[in-house]
Motif scaffolding. Structure first.
Motif, mmCIF file in Angstrom:
data_model
loop_
_atom_site.group_PDB
_atom_site.id
_atom_site.type_symbol
_atom_site.label_atom_id
_atom_site.label_comp_id
_atom_site.label_asym_id
_atom_site.label_seq_id
_atom_site.Cartn_x
_atom_site.Cartn_y
_atom_site.Cartn_z
ATOM 1 N N SER A 80 0.834 -1.208 0.000
ATOM 2 C CA SER A 80 0.000 0.000 0.000
ATOM 3 C C SER A 80 0.866 1.255 0.000
ATOM 4 O O SER A 80 1.685 1.457 0.907
ATOM 5 C CB SER A 80 -0.911 0.013 1.232
ATOM 6 O OG SER A 80 -1.448 1.299 1.453
ATOM 7 N N PRO A 105 -7.386 -4.203 3.375
ATOM 8 C CA PRO A 105 -8.644 -3.444 3.500
ATOM 9 C C PRO A 105 -9.832 -4.361 3.748
ATOM 10 O O PRO A 105 -9.866 -5.514 3.304
ATOM 11 C CB PRO A 105 -8.758 -2.747 2.138
ATOM 12 C CG PRO A 105 -7.359 -2.664 1.638
ATOM 13 C CD PRO A 105 -6.673 -3.907 2.130
ATOM 14 N N ASN A 106 -10.820 -3.819 4.464
ATOM 15 C CA ASN A 106 -12.058 -4.552 4.761
ATOM 16 C C ASN A 106 -11.753 -5.883 5.438
ATOM 17 O O ASN A 106 -12.249 -6.944 5.043
ATOM 18 C CB ASN A 106 -12.876 -4.762 3.486
ATOM 19 C CG ASN A 106 -13.187 -3.447 2.793
ATOM 20 O OD1 ASN A 106 -13.634 -2.505 3.438
ATOM 21 N ND2 ASN A 106 -12.926 -3.369 1.498
ATOM 22 N N LYS A 123 -10.352 1.095 5.855
ATOM 23 C CA LYS A 123 -9.209 1.455 5.015
ATOM 24 C C LYS A 123 -7.894 1.287 5.772
ATOM 25 O O LYS A 123 -7.854 1.300 7.001
ATOM 26 C CB LYS A 123 -9.352 2.908 4.536
ATOM 27 C CG LYS A 123 -10.545 3.153 3.628
ATOM 28 C CD LYS A 123 -10.827 4.625 3.429
ATOM 29 C CE LYS A 123 -9.709 5.352 2.723
ATOM 30 N NZ LYS A 123 -10.042 6.780 2.484
#
Length: 218
Positions: free
Chosen positions: A10, A34-35, A48
């Motif tokens: 990321s 994420p999630n 996030k």
């Protein structure tokens, strides 16, 4: 000890990690995609990454985290001391995020997963990125850093925003953004040569296989 949640591929995670390493702040890394589920939502309400966990609680959104780190850890500052220059730093950070990274991100499925390229989306992304490149050209000095002779958060944010912009720019638009902006190629080389950048780039390469496997498993 502060905890940094996210994953090494990321670019937003790397913006925060670069800042922490520059400041010499001790922290633990927790790999999260994420999630990640209900437990992570209690830390990052939108799911996030990155997110940090501090003695006061958790904090999400990269620009907010970076601002907090500047206030909480003033050593090795990454904002200019002058109020006007600080604001110009924030301006360039926002341009890099909104008009280079975020538009280009819309085409990542095309580049990473071979998804079909919708002509309307491609045209919209190109228009925004053209404006973003023009804005960076107008705002950045590259003497040798973005705002002059000192490293700032504008350098860090722009460096990692360009990861996505360069990927999409080359694969979809066959363009070399750095070649279009005077001084950017030299600046990119200088930034890449720093020990922190080299560490984060190596971490990204090491984590890439696991990240791609995660994407395929969705």
């Amino acid at each position: 000890m502060l905890k940094l949640y996210g994953f090494a591929v990321s670019n937003y995670f790397n913006m925060v990690k670069h800042s922490l390493l520059h400041k010499g702040v001790d922290f633990d890394e927790v790999t999260v995609y994420p999630n990640a589920g209900a437990d992570y939502l209690s830390k990052s309400p939108m799911g996030k990454v990155p997110c940090i966990e501090t003695e006061n609680g958790c904090l999400a959104e990269t620009s907010v985290i970076l601002d907090y780190l500047e206030a909480r850890y003033p050593q090795q500052p990454l904002y200019p001391a002058d109020p006007w220059q600080r604001t110009k730093c924030l301006e360039l950070m926002k341009v890099a995020e909104l008009y280079l990274e975020l538009p280009a991100r819309r085409l990542l499925p095309v580049v990473l997963a071979g998804a079909p390229a919708d002509e309307k989306t491609v045209a919209e992304v190109k228009e925004l990125m053209d404006k973003g490149i023009a804005a960076v050209t107008a705002l950045a000095q590259f003497k040798p850093y973005v705002l002059g002779d000192s490293l700032t958060l504008a350098d860090i944010v722009l460096r990692y925003a360009m990861v996505v912009a360069d990927l999409v720019g080359g694969a979809v638009f066959q363009r070399d953004i750095a070649a279009e902006v005077a001084g950017m190629a030299e600046w990119k080389a200088m930034m890449a040569s720093s020990p922190i950048s080299q560490q984060l780039d190596a971490d990204t390469n090491d984590a890439m296989a696991a990240f791609l496997a995660m994407l395929k498993g969705k």
